[in-house]
Design an enzyme around this catalytic site. Structure first.
Site, mmCIF file in Angstrom:
data_model
loop_
_atom_site.group_PDB
_atom_site.id
_atom_site.type_symbol
_atom_site.label_atom_id
_atom_site.label_comp_id
_atom_site.label_asym_id
_atom_site.label_seq_id
_atom_site.Cartn_x
_atom_site.Cartn_y
_atom_site.Cartn_z
ATOM 1 N N HIS A 373 0.805 -1.227 0.000
ATOM 2 C CA HIS A 373 0.000 0.000 0.000
ATOM 3 C C HIS A 373 0.832 1.267 0.000
ATOM 4 O O HIS A 373 0.285 2.347 0.256
ATOM 5 C CB HIS A 373 -0.920 0.026 1.231
ATOM 6 C CG HIS A 373 -2.097 -0.885 1.144
ATOM 7 N ND1 HIS A 373 -3.265 -0.554 0.493
ATOM 8 C CD2 HIS A 373 -2.284 -2.143 1.614
ATOM 9 C CE1 HIS A 373 -4.129 -1.547 0.589
ATOM 10 N NE2 HIS A 373 -3.554 -2.533 1.258
ATOM 11 N N LYS A 564 -8.997 13.892 4.518
ATOM 12 C CA LYS A 564 -8.193 12.680 4.546
ATOM 13 C C LYS A 564 -7.156 12.842 5.645
ATOM 14 O O LYS A 564 -7.065 13.898 6.283
ATOM 15 C CB LYS A 564 -7.528 12.395 3.197
ATOM 16 C CG LYS A 564 -6.694 13.545 2.649
ATOM 17 C CD LYS A 564 -6.157 13.220 1.256
ATOM 18 C CE LYS A 564 -7.228 13.308 0.204
ATOM 19 N NZ LYS A 564 -7.537 12.040 -0.438
ATOM 20 N N ARG A 565 -6.381 11.806 5.871
ATOM 21 C CA ARG A 565 -5.307 11.864 6.863
ATOM 22 C C ARG A 565 -4.394 13.048 6.569
ATOM 23 O O ARG A 565 -4.060 13.315 5.423
ATOM 24 C CB ARG A 565 -4.530 10.550 6.815
ATOM 25 C CG ARG A 565 -3.387 10.422 7.770
ATOM 26 C CD ARG A 565 -2.954 8.963 7.867
ATOM 27 N NE ARG A 565 -2.719 8.354 6.562
ATOM 28 C CZ ARG A 565 -1.512 8.200 6.025
ATOM 29 N NH1 ARG A 565 -0.434 8.607 6.664
ATOM 30 N NH2 ARG A 565 -1.362 7.610 4.855
ATOM 31 N N LYS A 570 0.003 14.214 1.229
ATOM 32 C CA LYS A 570 -1.376 14.496 0.816
ATOM 33 C C LYS A 570 -1.541 15.959 0.387
ATOM 34 O O LYS A 570 -2.536 16.321 -0.219
ATOM 35 C CB LYS A 570 -2.342 14.204 1.964
ATOM 36 C CG LYS A 570 -2.282 12.791 2.533
ATOM 37 C CD LYS A 570 -2.989 11.784 1.687
ATOM 38 C CE LYS A 570 -3.136 10.445 2.408
ATOM 39 N NZ LYS A 570 -3.775 9.422 1.575
ATOM 40 N N THR A 672 -8.938 5.927 -2.115
ATOM 41 C CA THR A 672 -10.332 5.509 -2.281
ATOM 42 C C THR A 672 -11.274 6.678 -2.017
ATOM 43 O O THR A 672 -12.431 6.647 -2.434
ATOM 44 C CB THR A 672 -10.686 4.335 -1.349
ATOM 45 O OG1 THR A 672 -10.291 4.646 -0.012
ATOM 46 C CG2 THR A 672 -9.989 3.059 -1.801
ATOM 47 N N LYS A 676 -15.009 7.706 -3.709
ATOM 48 C CA LYS A 676 -16.229 8.003 -2.960
ATOM 49 C C LYS A 676 -16.819 9.341 -3.384
ATOM 50 O O LYS A 676 -18.037 9.473 -3.563
ATOM 51 C CB LYS A 676 -15.921 7.998 -1.461
ATOM 52 C CG LYS A 676 -15.540 6.634 -0.915
ATOM 53 C CD LYS A 676 -14.862 6.733 0.432
ATOM 54 C CE LYS A 676 -14.223 5.403 0.813
ATOM 55 N NZ LYS A 676 -13.284 5.519 1.939
#
Length: 829
Positions: A373, A564-565, A570, A672, A676
């Site tokens: 991952h 998100k985290r 990110k 993901t 969504k």
């Protein structure tokens, strides 16, 4: 009609396959549980009491179906799949159970007749936050799809007493508080006291020789912790099929040290009990100190060891030898966390079952498959040799022997190539010798998969290039997916109903059927209804923002969402730079037509990740300035919604107009969240990273906003540094103004030191996330976003087409690929 097919029933999209359980039955069952199980007077019960009673009533039905499902596994002598994951981000179970069981109407009516509101009861449930983010949520989506596809499988992990921390924002800073989600117990959890297994730690290894002259080992003088099974049931969608996640809870091998207790040393008497049960107390103990690292290692072995005892219990019911083990058992390792399972199975086969090394290793490799991952080398898990040897001495011996034999193969294949020996070795011979768990997982598995096409190619060409050369068919791609039941049918019921009215509801189990929406993408009447659904969702989120953030936002503005985290890769910081740029444009070009925006952030930073926590502070500090500037009004608002979790995501995602997926190309394995958002009608702004590439291929380049460098270009810049961040800063006045505002204290009450670490990173030639090198492209793309949003017809058409073309990104499709190409099991009828 397909057995999964959904048909409208009483104006709902769910018809019950659980026949024979009607409204009156559920009313009686709820009242029964209130009195006999909870000891409550139904006439005086509160929402929490009734929530639990409803959950127990549903659990009764689930348990009946689970027993029948298990009997079909045994009767059919089916190969079982065991999905090992240290994280399952489950969220809330009540609403999901109602959707999948097709009992929404019956329960809603039963509660209304009893004087209760289902939505209020659902708010009583604590999120089961047994994961950190995408990894754990993916595992939960996979469980839903496995149940829906009728695959004989189990999820295995840990039942953490305290899940991912609760997040508060105090003076703009993240403050962590414990997530005691089990303080009232969970009606969805079965504690299986009859399934208790011993797990060993520490001790030492003594060598023996068996009757064939082969080396055997005995692991003795160990500390014992008991693993107790706790089951959470997972219903398939409308198919009468129920599987379970088995989560392990640590228990002391004995309650008290009676000798110490009787001698008057009461503290020491309970010390070992408390110490033993610490193993399953908390998700992600701090790894800043060696004690935290050791606890994490013990957690990983704890659940792996218990899981294999459970696997073998089932296997031995029908088998006397291990000849057929790989044909009866498939074990999927969800990232490197469970990879200690490889030496554990070897230990069992060698030391307990007496197999030869060659027999044991063949069984091992044919049994295991490994999902990677991450693309970042620093994120690949390693353990200090000294620590692993102290905690699991026999396993370190086995790892050394695996490595010795493997390096012999490498040396034969590549004679004289010292570099390959060093880089492929399971042991990193650095100043602190460490075991490379990813290398172990690759060598010990028959399949290694990435989670998006780009990710898998980068694994082959960069991260695991040597392994791909040696094992050319081992690394493959399985693009991630999401369950459409939770992430559309449940979380966006108005949109699901609108879609169902037009094309039916079979898309809930065959997401490709959403393609039938495409003819409506030019229908003005359908546009109006589509926009109306989005506005309802945005108004709902606006209320949450007002409640939790104290900020009033305009639901008709563009909802630009980045949740998100919180992590540097990110690139929430890149988004903040755009916020500042937008703010400065509003101030300096007040006559320019700019689409009003509400920019929404949410996410948690790891407690020890200080740079990520500083980014949270900057977001809130910028928001404080922007939201209180009377010159701006409602044209720009910034909100950081605290305590992001699955149930909050179910409110945020349906309200999004724009989805921020802006990681540095080549850093995100898949993502993901991007799926969504797109499934709920948001348009994506993103880099060509992870699954964004495949989303663009599916929805069309005109229906997504792509900016920035490709993975190849980003890799080139990291190595060659042909462009320097300071050059961007010096040559672009707008970028100059953004950076100077941060460094000059414009968002920190004149404090020029607070955010200086972020400024230094932005201007550094060694910024691994290349923020300033992508900033200009990002700002241009964001301007285009605003222009397109102003044309409501164009935006709505693109939104509809995004939903219509998301069929590929169902976790059902992903699981079918795992089943056929890796596990060798059939999807149920």
């Amino acid at each position: 009609m397909d057995q999964h097919a959904v048909t409208p029933a009483n104006n709902h999209a769910y018809s019950s396959i659980f026949q024979g359980t009607g409204v009156e039955d559920f009313k009686k069952c709820i009242q029964h549980h209130l009195m006999s199980f909870q000891g409550r007077d139904p006439d005086r019960a509160g929402d929490q009491d009734v929530y639990r009673a409803v959950s127990y009533a549903l659990r009764d039905v689930l348990m009946e179906k689970w027993i029948k499902t298990q009997k079909t596994f045994y009767a059919g002598k089916m190969k079982r799949v065991y999905y090992l994951s240290l994280e399952f981000l489950v969220g809330r179970s009540l609403g999901n159970a109602l959707i999948n069981m097709g009992l929404m109407d019956e329960i809603t009516q039963a509660l209304e007749q009893l004087g209760y509101d289902l939505e209020s009861l659902r708010e009583c449930e604590e999120d089961a936050a047994l994961g950190n983010g995408g990894l754990g949520r993916l595992a939960s989506c996979f469980m839903d799809s496995i149940a829906t596809m009728k695959i004989p499988a189990y999820g295995y992990g840990i039942r953490y007493d305290f899940g991912l921390f609760n997040q508060k924002i105090v003076d703009g800073y993240q403050v962590e508080t414990p997530d005691s989600w089990l303080r009232l117990g969970s009606p969805w959890m079965y504690e299986r006291t009859s399934f208790m297994y011993p797990v060993q730690f520490y001790g030492h290894v003594t060598a023996t020789t068996d009757k064939h002259g082969r080396y055997r080992a005995r692991w003795t003088n160990t500390e014992i912790v008991m693993a107790m099974a706790c089951d959470m049931l997972v219903p398939g969608f409308n198919n009468d099929h129920v599987i379970n996640m088995r989560l392990w809870c640590a228990k002391a091998s004995r309650e008290l040290d009676l000798r110490s207790f009787n001698a008057g040393d009461y503290i020491f008497a309970v010390e070992s009990k408390v110490k033993s049960e610490t193993i399953s107390k908390v998700l992600y103990p701090s790894d800043d100190i060696s004690e935290g690292q050791e606890l994490r290692l013990k957690q990983q072995y704890f659940f792996v060891c218990a899981t294999f005892q459970d696997i073998l219990r089932r296997y031995r019911k029908e088998n006397e030898t291990f000849d057929d083990f790989p044909n009866q058992v498939a074990v999927q390792l969800n990232d490197t966390h469970p990879s200690i399972a490889i030496p554990e199975l070897m230990r069992i086969l060698l030391d307990v079952e007496g197999l030869s090394w060659e027999q044991a290793w063949d069984i091992c490799v044919r049994t295991f498959a490994y999902t990677n991952h991450t693309l970042m080398p620093e994120a690949l898990e390693t353990w200090p040799v000294n620590m692993l040897g102290r905690v699991l001495p026999r396993h370190l011996e086995i790892i050394y022997e695996i490595n010795r034999r493997f390096l012999e193969e490498v040396a034969i294949r590549y004679p004289g190539n010292q570099r390959k020996l060093q880089e492929m070795s399971l042991i990193d011979e650095g100043p602190v010798r460490r075991v490379r768990m990813a290398n172990l997982a690759i060598v010990g598995s028959h399949s290694v998969n990435g989670v998006a096409a780009l990710h898998s190619e980068l694994l082959k060409n960069y991260l695991f290039r040597d392994f791909d050369e040696m094992y050319p068919n081992k690394i493959n791609s399985k693009t991630n997916g999401i369950t459409p039941r939770r992430w559309l049918l449940k979380c966006n019921q108005d949109l699901a109903q609108l879609i169902g009215e037009k094309i039916g509801y079979d898309w809930a189990v065959d997401l490709d059927k959403l393609r039938d929406l495409e003819p409506y993408s030019d229908d003005p009447a359908f546009h109006q209804r589509w926009q109306a659904v989005k506005l309802v969702n945005k108004k709902r989120l606006a209320k949450i923002i007002a409640r939790d953030c104290g900020i009033t936002v305009d639901p008709t503005s563009l909802f630009d969402i980045h949740v998100k985290r919180i992590h540097e890769y990110k690139r929430q910081l890149l988004n903040v730079l755009h916020v500042i740029h937008f703010y400065q444009r509003l101030l300096t070009r007040s006559d320019e037509a700019m689409t009003p925006r509400t920019i929404i952030f949410a996410g948690k930073a790891a407690p020890s990740y200080h740079k990520a926590k500083l980014i949270i502070k900057l977001i809130n500090s910028v928001g404080s300035v922007v939201n209180n500037d009377p010159r701006i009004g409602d044209r720009l608002k910034v909100a950081f919604i605290p305590n992001y979790c699955v149930s909050l995501a179910e409110r945020i995602i349906p309200a999004a107009d724009l989805s921020e997926q802006i990681s540095t190309a080549g850093t995100e394995a898949s993502g993901t969240g991007n799926m969504k958002f797109a499934l709920n009608g948001a348009l994506t702004i993103g880099t060509l990273d992870g699954a964004n590439i495949e989303i663009q291929e599916e929805v069309g380049a005109e229906n997504i906003f792509i900016f920035g460098m490709t993975a190849e270009e980003a890799e080139y810049e990291k190595k060659c540094k042909s462009r320097k961040p300071w050059q961007v800063y010096e040559n672009n006045p707008e970028v100059h103004a953004i950076i100077d505002a941060i460094g000059g204290g414009a968002f920190s009450n004149g404090d020029t030191e607070l955010f200086q670490p972020l400024v230094n990173d932005l201007l550094s030639e060694n910024d691994p996330y290349l923020l300033l090198l992508d900033l200009e492209s990002y700002l241009q793309c964001q301007q285009l976003v605003g222009e397109v949003y102003a044309d409501r017809t164009t935006w709505t058409k693109r939104s509809i087409l995004n939903v219509a073309r998301m069929g590929k990104f169902s976790s059902d499709r992903t699981i079918k690929e795992y089943a056929k190409e890796i596990w060798g099991v059939k999807v149920g009828d």
